[in-house]
Design a protein around this motif. Structure first.
Motif, mmCIF file in Angstrom:
data_model
loop_
_atom_site.group_PDB
_atom_site.id
_atom_site.type_symbol
_atom_site.label_atom_id
_atom_site.label_comp_id
_atom_site.label_asym_id
_atom_site.label_seq_id
_atom_site.Cartn_x
_atom_site.Cartn_y
_atom_site.Cartn_z
ATOM 1 N N SER A 574 -44.729 50.351 -80.137
ATOM 2 C CA SER A 574 -45.147 50.607 -78.763
ATOM 3 C C SER A 574 -44.244 49.835 -77.816
ATOM 4 C CB SER A 574 -46.608 50.171 -78.557
ATOM 5 O OG SER A 574 -46.737 48.778 -78.798
ATOM 6 N N VAL A 575 -44.195 50.297 -76.588
ATOM 7 C CA VAL A 575 -43.363 49.648 -75.570
ATOM 8 C C VAL A 575 -44.161 48.545 -74.916
ATOM 9 C CG1 VAL A 575 -42.122 49.958 -73.426
ATOM 10 C CG2 VAL A 575 -42.074 51.756 -75.158
ATOM 11 N N SER A 576 -43.538 47.350 -74.866
ATOM 12 C CA SER A 576 -44.214 46.213 -74.230
ATOM 13 C C SER A 576 -43.801 46.165 -72.773
ATOM 14 C CB SER A 576 -43.836 44.911 -74.931
ATOM 15 O OG SER A 576 -44.396 43.808 -74.250
ATOM 16 N N SER A 577 -44.776 46.371 -71.906
ATOM 17 C CA SER A 577 -44.468 46.380 -70.478
ATOM 18 C C SER A 577 -44.367 44.975 -69.912
ATOM 19 C CB SER A 577 -45.540 47.158 -69.725
ATOM 20 O OG SER A 577 -46.818 46.547 -69.908
ATOM 21 N N ARG A 578 -44.927 43.988 -70.614
ATOM 22 C CA ARG A 578 -44.916 42.613 -70.098
ATOM 23 C C ARG A 578 -43.723 41.809 -70.606
ATOM 24 N NH1 ARG A 578 -50.830 40.229 -71.095
ATOM 25 N NH2 ARG A 578 -50.619 41.299 -73.105
ATOM 26 N N ASP A 579 -42.944 42.397 -71.477
ATOM 27 C CA ASP A 579 -41.764 41.714 -71.999
ATOM 28 C C ASP A 579 -40.507 42.462 -71.548
ATOM 29 O OD1 ASP A 579 -43.442 39.983 -73.300
ATOM 30 O OD2 ASP A 579 -43.420 41.135 -75.186
ATOM 31 N N SER A 580 -39.475 41.705 -71.317
ATOM 32 C CA SER A 580 -38.176 42.311 -70.955
ATOM 33 C C SER A 580 -37.051 41.524 -71.592
ATOM 34 C CB SER A 580 -37.984 42.344 -69.430
ATOM 35 O OG SER A 580 -37.915 41.033 -68.912
ATOM 36 N N PHE A 581 -35.923 42.201 -71.761
ATOM 37 C CA PHE A 581 -34.764 41.575 -72.411
ATOM 38 C C PHE A 581 -33.489 42.216 -71.849
ATOM 39 C CE2 PHE A 581 -31.810 41.487 -76.185
ATOM 40 C CZ PHE A 581 -31.494 40.147 -76.076
ATOM 41 N N THR A 582 -32.557 41.374 -71.439
ATOM 42 C CA THR A 582 -31.328 41.864 -70.791
ATOM 43 C C THR A 582 -30.108 41.329 -71.523
ATOM 44 O OG1 THR A 582 -32.456 41.844 -68.664
ATOM 45 C CG2 THR A 582 -30.075 42.047 -68.628
ATOM 46 N N ILE A 583 -29.163 42.221 -71.737
ATOM 47 C CA ILE A 583 -27.864 41.832 -72.304
ATOM 48 C C ILE A 583 -26.768 42.393 -71.398
ATOM 49 C CG2 ILE A 583 -28.721 41.812 -74.690
ATOM 50 C CD1 ILE A 583 -27.222 44.513 -75.054
ATOM 51 N N SER A 584 -25.566 41.907 -71.586
ATOM 52 C CA SER A 584 -24.397 42.500 -70.931
ATOM 53 C C SER A 584 -23.304 42.680 -71.984
ATOM 54 C CB SER A 584 -23.876 41.618 -69.790
ATOM 55 O OG SER A 584 -23.425 40.373 -70.287
ATOM 56 N N THR A 585 -22.499 43.711 -71.813
ATOM 57 C CA THR A 585 -21.436 44.003 -72.780
ATOM 58 C C THR A 585 -20.109 44.167 -72.064
ATOM 59 O OG1 THR A 585 -21.918 46.368 -72.644
ATOM 60 C CG2 THR A 585 -22.971 45.134 -74.429
ATOM 61 N N LEU A 586 -19.064 43.877 -72.801
ATOM 62 C CA LEU A 586 -17.696 44.084 -72.328
ATOM 63 C C LEU A 586 -16.897 44.635 -73.501
ATOM 64 C CD1 LEU A 586 -15.404 43.743 -70.241
ATOM 65 C CD2 LEU A 586 -15.055 41.438 -71.144
ATOM 66 N N VAL A 587 -16.401 45.840 -73.350
ATOM 67 C CA VAL A 587 -15.661 46.496 -74.418
ATOM 68 C C VAL A 587 -14.162 46.292 -74.184
ATOM 69 C CG1 VAL A 587 -15.170 48.684 -75.571
ATOM 70 C CG2 VAL A 587 -17.472 48.211 -74.720
ATOM 71 N N CYS A 588 -13.492 45.716 -75.157
ATOM 72 C CA CYS A 588 -12.030 45.554 -75.125
ATOM 73 C C CYS A 588 -11.476 46.351 -76.295
ATOM 74 C CB CYS A 588 -11.631 44.086 -75.219
ATOM 75 S SG CYS A 588 -12.133 43.114 -73.809
ATOM 76 N N SER A 589 -11.240 47.630 -76.054
ATOM 77 C CA SER A 589 -10.808 48.508 -77.130
ATOM 78 C C SER A 589 -9.685 49.401 -76.632
ATOM 79 C CB SER A 589 -11.978 49.372 -77.616
ATOM 80 O OG SER A 589 -11.524 50.312 -78.571
ATOM 81 N N THR A 590 -8.654 49.488 -77.445
ATOM 82 C CA THR A 590 -7.554 50.402 -77.132
ATOM 83 C C THR A 590 -7.772 51.762 -77.773
ATOM 84 O OG1 THR A 590 -6.335 49.531 -79.035
ATOM 85 C CG2 THR A 590 -5.879 48.546 -76.889
ATOM 86 N N LYS A 591 -8.901 51.939 -78.431
ATOM 87 C CA LYS A 591 -9.194 53.201 -79.102
ATOM 88 C C LYS A 591 -10.477 53.855 -78.613
ATOM 89 C CE LYS A 591 -5.569 53.051 -81.698
ATOM 90 N NZ LYS A 591 -4.474 54.030 -81.494
ATOM 91 N N LEU A 592 -11.332 53.085 -77.980
ATOM 92 C CA LEU A 592 -12.613 53.615 -77.526
ATOM 93 C C LEU A 592 -12.650 53.581 -76.000
ATOM 94 C CD1 LEU A 592 -14.952 51.796 -80.043
ATOM 95 C CD2 LEU A 592 -14.130 54.142 -80.190
#
Length: 1509
Positions: A574-592
């Protein structure tokens, strides 16, 4: 003192160290750097016995030399160390070009001079000497290569390899090895310069020690940090530190080194850069807990941060010794003050405790490959590399990278049924659908299977800010997702074991459209459920992973049902509405890529139906994304082009995409990627047939643009033209290489199979044919392998065994040698190899010549083609570029002469000797050998010229003997003129050659008086041509288009005079091209008109040659078009009428006639309606000896352009002659200026004299028609200026104002084939001008002496005596002999009036001389009385003669001086007998005719008796 070489085994030569100017014949002048051989020394007391060559000993530095015998010759060699001599000669050679390449060469020369001093000191130990020798030779070789000088080949010890003592094969391999070594060095230097121009910076850090009492294991995460943006800019360098104060891996002690690399200029421009070290302890929840047995261990807890500002260090503002240690202070983590380790940074000041980090740091320039080469003592293979979070400024082809950086930003977790907030730990796996997992932490650490985050104690909203690197194989990216598990960690082990994962989140790395996860923040959906369910991939993978999921509306709707079980495959979660989680990404790819459009292009084969759309979308993709995938994008474009080679459906789209990419790289933002594109073309580009497609589209665009149609991409295409052609050239080269690689093995296989078939009993003749066809290859192999001519001779003897006759072998060998000489087998800087090859050629040619003299010189065996091939080979050999010593530096020239001599002279003398042996066969080589012999004689070598120029006289003699008359058969003369034009224009010939040719040929003709007139005529012809050709060649490189036009006209006039129509037409079109460059359309039309006049009228008629008629018609169309552009519609109408007459009366083409008449009507309309500005005309005089002969002391009339002012014209004129002095007067310059070595320019405006055509005279013509003739079809020009004479009337200034008018007549009418023409003056006009000037001078001087009796008498004496004394020859007797003859009257009937004018002037000179002599008799002194009496006697005889032949003239005296008197004196009052004129060098001079008004009651004077002013 005896010469030193008699006493010792060596003698001395000296090097001049001071300049010395010799005084007198005995003393020798010296310049710094000269080398002088010392014959004898003296004390300076008894110098009278020495004839010459004396100089002071203190001005030179003595050096020892050694005498070495080479055969019968004695060669003097310096006794210096060979390496020192090489450095000296190298410095001299570099010194001649160092000014042009100052920055590049200065450093190299300074280093060599310093090392030379060390070598000369003789104090170096053997190991240091060997090391220095290697450095010196390496530097010399590198400098020679970048300066494009000759390559020096060396042996293993670094000594120069002597070609005399090395085989050809070993010498060749030494050249190859040296070239490869130098190219590698230059490649490294280019990489270094590229990095310097757009550098990749690095920071080297050596962790010496970590001083901090923790009591538990710890992890040190070192990285670079931007405090202003509060972001980490590099990967973490992970050091695992043990609880005992040492690295956990004891092998890493004193080896904790890292290089932070990929930093660019943008990174260095940051205001602040910190080096931070985040310390995470691994152990208990709280260090205060005493009972460790019950505590949970292995928890990662924040401990503190060590930080240092390194901005100045990394930017290079402070120098940093690699041994200097820095102390980085430690700041402990305080959970009350900050929730994260990073938040400690802004508040640090002076630490309260002493723990910290001891490191060594050094800023380096370059990427990791470069710094490993340049700093091997710092950076080796064990040094950890921490890359930048993001791409470097330059991504070179072949740099493959596929890194994803993930940062745990933070979360918000509810405590639910707990009394306190949770101690949340995040556990991350990299998973696929099957549940397999793998993960990587950071630089310096091994890959791990899972990652556990730092735990913040009882914080509801933890902010981790931990960055890790996810390394996943490219082929598995589409199956990979990241799974995050959240777990509460208890400080008590017993409770912690019972804790289970209370929530989870996940995110896919690849989207459904094939693009990679977007950079930036991602708010992940937190799911709750059974722990085992959360680990089951199938239970969550179909669910949305982020709260902003736009891909599937059904998944987005499912998120709204919070805290309820999800149906379908998500059962149990089930989805927890009282919890949250944040990430950030940085892609360093010469192929993608994260761009859908770019991905569609890169993977175009999967959806070929979208290919056109994806190609068009490329232009709207962000440029940064495109250059990031530059190689893959270019590969995709050329693959599309090659896989659709049979159709042109995508050619334009691919071409436009390529233009867009090149335009991106030309942008200032991406200019550093120029090197990337260059590297791609040279190393990775492989489309062998792309050149056809590229050239096809390029031609299509240019054709559309040339037709004047709209072509939107043409501007971008022209800007990208450089790289388009680089792609075309590279593609064509690859195609050629591929063809050769396939062709040669196929040829060998075919020949082998063929021979095998023949060996089974087929035809023996076929084998012979194969061997014959391979003769050149056999010869080439033998000559390459052999070095001595004995081998060539033995090969020659073996020829019968190969089924060949000697004649066939020689023929093939000559052709082979000529090909080898022409194709440049070796690189141009392989001087030693080239000269060895030339020496082999020399020996072979001489050997073959001896054989031919013995066997093929007799009448029976004489073979014209064989001898012709020999001559052409010999001339090709001596004229090849590698033997032209005059083009080399003095150092290189001396090296070649000392080692090999001048091979040109040897072959040249051999050609001369063989020519004279040919006897009666010489005529077979005329005119075929005229061109090669001429090319040989043009070589600037005095002895060679003197030896070979007489061959021309022998050719003249031979042709005369064969034909009986040299003038009847002009094949030799025609060939000389044709070849001379070509050779001189190409750079051959000089003034000295012209002098030698004239002298030698005239000397030779003295021996044969019967040929002397023909030879003199020939020499005069060739000399005249050479003068004009040398002038033409000189000005061809001049910026002045006018000078180029003048020399071109001189040449075409010369060819016209000698009736060489082909050469005349050739230069007509050169002149036409020059006019079109300057948009002189009228002059271009007149130039082509000269060509059209060469076509005979008969050929224009219908029954004549169709080709001739069409050629003339085409010419007329072009000329009419030029006249139209030049607004010369009157000329265009004349040509239109001529064409219309042909169409109407000859070929009866009424359709063409109608079109021609329409154009003609348009021209008439233009004449009446379009305004044509009148051009101004300018007289320009070039005075002084500094000008070339075709300008020197001449006056030209220039036709200005529309609206061109005199100031603008004069400024343009001065820009062509920047050193010229402008004369501000309009009077004729004196002899001092004419004979001056400087340049003077005189420029003023003149007025054209209207010459109305006879058909328009006395007819009412519109102004538009008459105005045209006021400035066109003009040949005479006036210049007028006011002159004051006599007393000035203050009440009426016009009473004393006279007008002096000068008339110029040009050679041709303007406009013409030039915008200017030289002014002309006939001999008769010159005589009239001179007589007028003399009479004026006599009258003026008489009046002066009458007015002032104090003037000295000498000027008057010299003037009068120079005219009346026949011994002086200063009078008019020479005019009588030249013009007053029956022959002249018959030849020049148009000069009748001018002859009368000259006679009248002679008659008037007598009374003027009488008045002068009378005045002289009154003023003369007694000592000059005999002189006066002699002058009176001469005058009486002269007067008697003139009055008898030309009549009597008289002078009258008035109050103001002498006046003229004649038979009409009573009827006409003559005020003064004067006509003041200004004479210009080559200008036609005519006085202004002002008829005096008769007195009242008198009749006008006769036309023969008028006095003109």
């Amino acid at each position: 003192m005896r010469p030193l070489f008699r006493l010792l085994q060596f003698l001395f030569f000296s090097l001049v160290k001071w300049n010395f100017v010799g005084k007198g014949e005995k003393q020798l002048s010296l310049e710094v750097g000269d080398m002088v051989f010392i014959q004898e020394a003296c004390d300076g007391k008894n110098m009278s016995k020495y004839k010459d060559g004396v100089f002071p000993a203190s001005f030179v530095h003595l050096k020892e030399v050694i005498i070495e015998k080479r055969g019968e010759e004695e060669v003097v060699i310096s006794a210096e160390m060979p390496l020192v001599k090489e450095v000296t000669t190298t410095l001299r050679e570099w010194g001649s070009i160092w000014k042009q390449l100052y920055v590049q060469v200065r450093r190299l020369m300074c280093e060599l001079m310093e090392w030379r001093s060390q070598l000369l000191s003789g104090t170096l130990p053997s190991d240091e000497f060997k090391e220095l020798k290697q450095k010196v030779t390496s530097k010399i070789d590198y400098g020679n290569k970048i300066l494009e000088l000759d390559q020096v080949v060396r042996d293993e010890d670094g000594n120069i390899l002597d070609p005399e003592r090395a085989s050809v094969i070993s010498l060749f391999r030494a050249h190859e090895a040296a070239t490869a070594k130098i190219n590698e060095r230059i490649k490294e230097e280019q990489v270094r310069k590229r990095k310097a121009s757009s550098p990749t910076h690095s920071l080297y850090v050596f962790v010496r020690n970590f001083v901090c009492r923790i009591g538990e294991d710890s992890e040190l995460f070192m990285s670079l940090y931007d405090p202003n943006k509060q972001s980490i800019i590099s990967e973490n360098y992970l050091v695992r530190w043990g609880s005992k104060g040492f690295p956990k891996e004891i092998d890493m002690l004193n080896n904790l080194k890292v290089v932070f690399t990929d930093l660019g200029n943008k990174d260095l421009s940051r205001e602040k850069i910190y080096l931070i070290c985040q310390i995470v302890r691994v152990g208990r929840m709280d260090l205060k807990e005493i009972n460790t047995k019950k505590c949970t261990l292995g928890l990662r807890r924040p401990f503190g941060v060590a930080v240092m500002d390194i901005s100045d260090l990394i930017k290079g503002k402070i120098e940093c010794d690699e041994e200097k240690q820095f102390f980085i202070p430690f700041f402990p983590y305080n959970q009350i003050a900050s929730q994260t380790l990073i938040q400690c940074l802004p508040s640090f000041s002076t630490p309260h405790i002493l723990p910290g980090l001891w490191v060594t740091m050094k800023a380096l320039v370059g990427d990791i490959v470069q710094i490993r080469k340049e700093y091997p003592h710092l950076v080796d293979r064990s040094t950890v590399v921490a890359r930048k979070l993001g791409f470097p400024e330059i991504i070179m082809p072949g740099d493959v990278r596929n890194d994803i950086y993930l940062t745990l930003q933070g979360g918000d977790f509810d405590k639910y049924n707990k009394t306190t907030q949770k101690n949340v730990e995040v556990i991350m796996w990299v998973c696929d659908e099957e549940g397999k997992n793998s993960i990587c932490l950071g630089a310096g650490d091994k890959a791990v299977s899972e990652y556990r985050s730092v735990i913040y104690y009882q914080i509801k909203q933890p902010r981790w800010m931990e960055t890790i690197k996810v390394a996943v194989p490219l082929e598995e990216m589409h199956r990979i997702h990241l799974r995050f598990m959240f777990r509460h960690r208890s400080s008590q082990e017993s409770k912690d074991k019972s804790e289970k994962n209370f929530a989870m989140a996940f995110v896919r790395l690849m989207k459904e459209d094939g693009t990679v996860l977007q950079d930036g923040l991602h708010d992940l959906v937190v799911f709750k459920g059974d722990s085992k369910r959360m680990e089951d991939v199938n239970s969550y993978l179909s669910l949305p992973s982020t709260r902003h999921h736009h891909c599937d509306p059904h998944k987005a709707a499912a998120l709204s049902r919070s805290s309820s079980s999800l149906s379908g495959s998500g059962g149990g979660l089930s989805v927890s509405s009282r919890d949250s989680f944040t990430i950030s990404t940085l892609v360093c790819s010469t192929k993608l890529t994260q761009n859908v459009g770019l991905l569609g292009l890169l993977k175009w084969r999967t959806r070929p139906e979208l290919l056109k759309e994806n190609l068009e979308k490329l232009k709207i993709i962000d440029g940064e994304e495109v250059v990031k995938f530059l190689q893959d994008t270019l590969d995709a474009l050329f693959n599309i082009m090659m896989e659709h080679s049979q159709t042109d459906d995508y050619d334009i789209l691919v071409f436009d995409a390529l233009i867009y990419i090149i335009g991106l790289i030309a942008d200032r933002k991406f200019q550093h990627f120029n090197t990337v594109l260059e590297a791609y073309i040279k190393q990775h580009f492989s489309a062998t047939l792309a050149y056809k497609k590229l050239m096809s589209v390029l031609k299509r665009y240019l054709d559309v643009s040339s037709r004047g149609e709209q072509c939107e991409p043409i501007l971008r295409t022209l800007k990208a033209l450089e790289y388009i052609f680089k792609f075309i050239v590279r593609s064509r080269m690859l195609y050629s290489q591929k063809a050769n690689n396939y062709l040669f093995p196929f040829l060998l296989f075919s020949l082998s199979a063929l021979c095998l078939c023949f060996s089974q009993g087929e035809t023996f003749q076929h084998i012979q044919d194969i061997v014959v066809s391979l003769l050149r290859i056999i010869n080439r192999t033998v000559i390459t392998m052999g070095r001595e001519h004995a081998l060539i001779v033995s090969t020659f003897r073996c020829i019968p065994l190969l089924f060949f006759s000697p004649q066939d072998f020689l023929m093939e060998s000559f052709m082979l040698f000529k090909d080898l000489i022409g194709i440049h087998v070796y690189p141009s800087d392989w001087m030693a190899m080239i000269m060895v090859q030339n020496r082999v050629f020399l020996r072979a040619i001489n050997t073959y010549a001896d054989t031919m003299n013995q066997k093929f010189l007799n009448n029976d065996d004489f073979e014209v083609q064989l001898w012709n091939n020999y001559f052409h080979l010999a001339v090709a050999f001596i004229t090849q570029e590698s033997l032209q010593l005059q083009h080399f530096s003095p150092t290189k020239r001396n090296k070649i002469l000392a080692k090999y001599g001048d091979m040109r002279r040897l072959i040249g003398f051999a050609i001369r000797d063989i020519w004279y042996k040919l006897g009666s066969h010489k005529i077979c080589f005329i005119p075929g050998m005229v061109g090669p012999i001429l090319e040989m004689t043009l070589i600037p070598e005095e002895e060679l010229r003197r030896a070979t120029i007489p061959i021309f006289f022998d050719m003249i003699t031979c042709e005369h003997s064969h034909s009986g008359n040299f003038h009847k058969v002009k094949s030799f003369e025609n060939e000389i003129i044709l070849k001379l034009d070509h050779e001189v224009e190409g750079g051959g010939g000089d003034e000295r050659y012209m002098q030698l040719l004239e002298t030698i040929l005239l000397d030779c003709s003295e021996k044969k008086p019967t040929l002397r007139p023909q030879v003199q005529h020939f020499v005069a012809l060739v000399k005249g041509l050479l003068i004009r050709l040398l002038d033409y060649r000189t000005v061809m490189s001049d910026d002045s288009r006018n000078n180029r036009m003048s020399c071109t006209v001189n040449l075409l006039n010369f060819y016209k005079d000698i009736n060489r129509e082909g050469m005349y037409i050739r230069y007509l079109y050169k002149l036409r091209d020059l006019h079109l460059e300057g948009e002189n359309y009228t002059e271009a039309a007149y130039t082509l008109l000269l060509h059209s006049r060469l076509l005979k009228v008969g050929h224009f008629e219908s029954h004549g040659s169709q080709t001739q008629r069409q050629l003339k018609e085409t010419l007329y169309d072009t000329i009419i078009d030029y006249f139209d552009k030049g607004k010369m519609w009157e000329e265009a109408i004349t040509l239109c009428k001529e064409l219309a007459d042909q169409y109407e009366n000859e070929i009866f083409d009424y359709e063409l006639l109608s079109r021609r008449l329409e154009k003609q009507a348009k021209f008439y309309e233009n004449i009446m309606k379009i305004l044509r500005p009148k051009p101004d005309y300018f007289a320009v005089g070039y005075y002084g000896q500094g000008y070339p002969p075709f300008l020197r002391n001449k006056v030209f009339i220039h036709r200005g352009k529309e609206y061109e002012r005199r100031e603008d014209f004069q400024n343009q004129l001065m820009s062509q002659f920047p050193s010229a002095v402008r004369l501000n007067t309009t009077t004729m310059p004196g002899d001092d200026i004419r004979n001056s070595p400087l340049q003077y320019i005189q420029c003023f405006t003149v007025q054209p004299v209207l010459e109305i055509p006879p058909r328009l005279k006395n007819k009412p013509c519109p102004d538009q028609i008459i105005n045209f003739y006021k400035s066109n079809y003009v040949q005479r020009f006036h210049y007028s200026r006011p002159v004051r004479k006599g007393p000035v009337d203050p009440n009426n200034e016009f009473a004393s104002m006279w007008i002096e008018r000068t008339t110029f007549t040009t050679v041709y009418k303007l406009p013409g084939i030039l915008r200017w023409f030289e002014t002309t003056l006939s001999p008769l006009e010159n005589a009239i001008e001179t007589m007028e000037s003399t009479n004026e001078k006599i009258l003026t001087m008489i009046n002066q002496y009458q007015a002032d009796w104090s003037l000295p008498i000498n000027p008057l004496s010299m003037l009068l005596n120079g005219i009346v004394d026949p011994a002086v020859m200063g009078g008019f007797a020479k005019y009588e002999k030249a013009f007053f003859t029956d022959e002249y009257n018959q030849q020049h009937p148009e000069d009748r009036d001018k002859l009368l004018r000259l006679k009248d002037l002679i008659a008037w000179q007598i009374p003027l001389l009488g008045g002068g002599i009378s005045l002289h008799g009154k003023r003369v002194t007694d000592d000059l009385r005999p002189f006066h009496e002699r002058m009176e006697e001469c005058f009486k005889q002269l007067k008697k003669k003139v009055e008898k032949e030309y009549g009597v003239r008289e002078l009258v005296r008035t109050g103001s001086g002498l006046k003229s008197k004649n038979t009409f004196r009573k009827k006409t009052q003559l005020l003064r007998c004067s006509c003041q004129q200004t004479v210009y060098g080559n200008s036609t001079f005519s006085p202004i005719y002002l008829l005096l008004t008769p007195s009242p009651g008198t009749s006008p004077p006769s036309p023969q008796r008028r006095r003109w002013w």
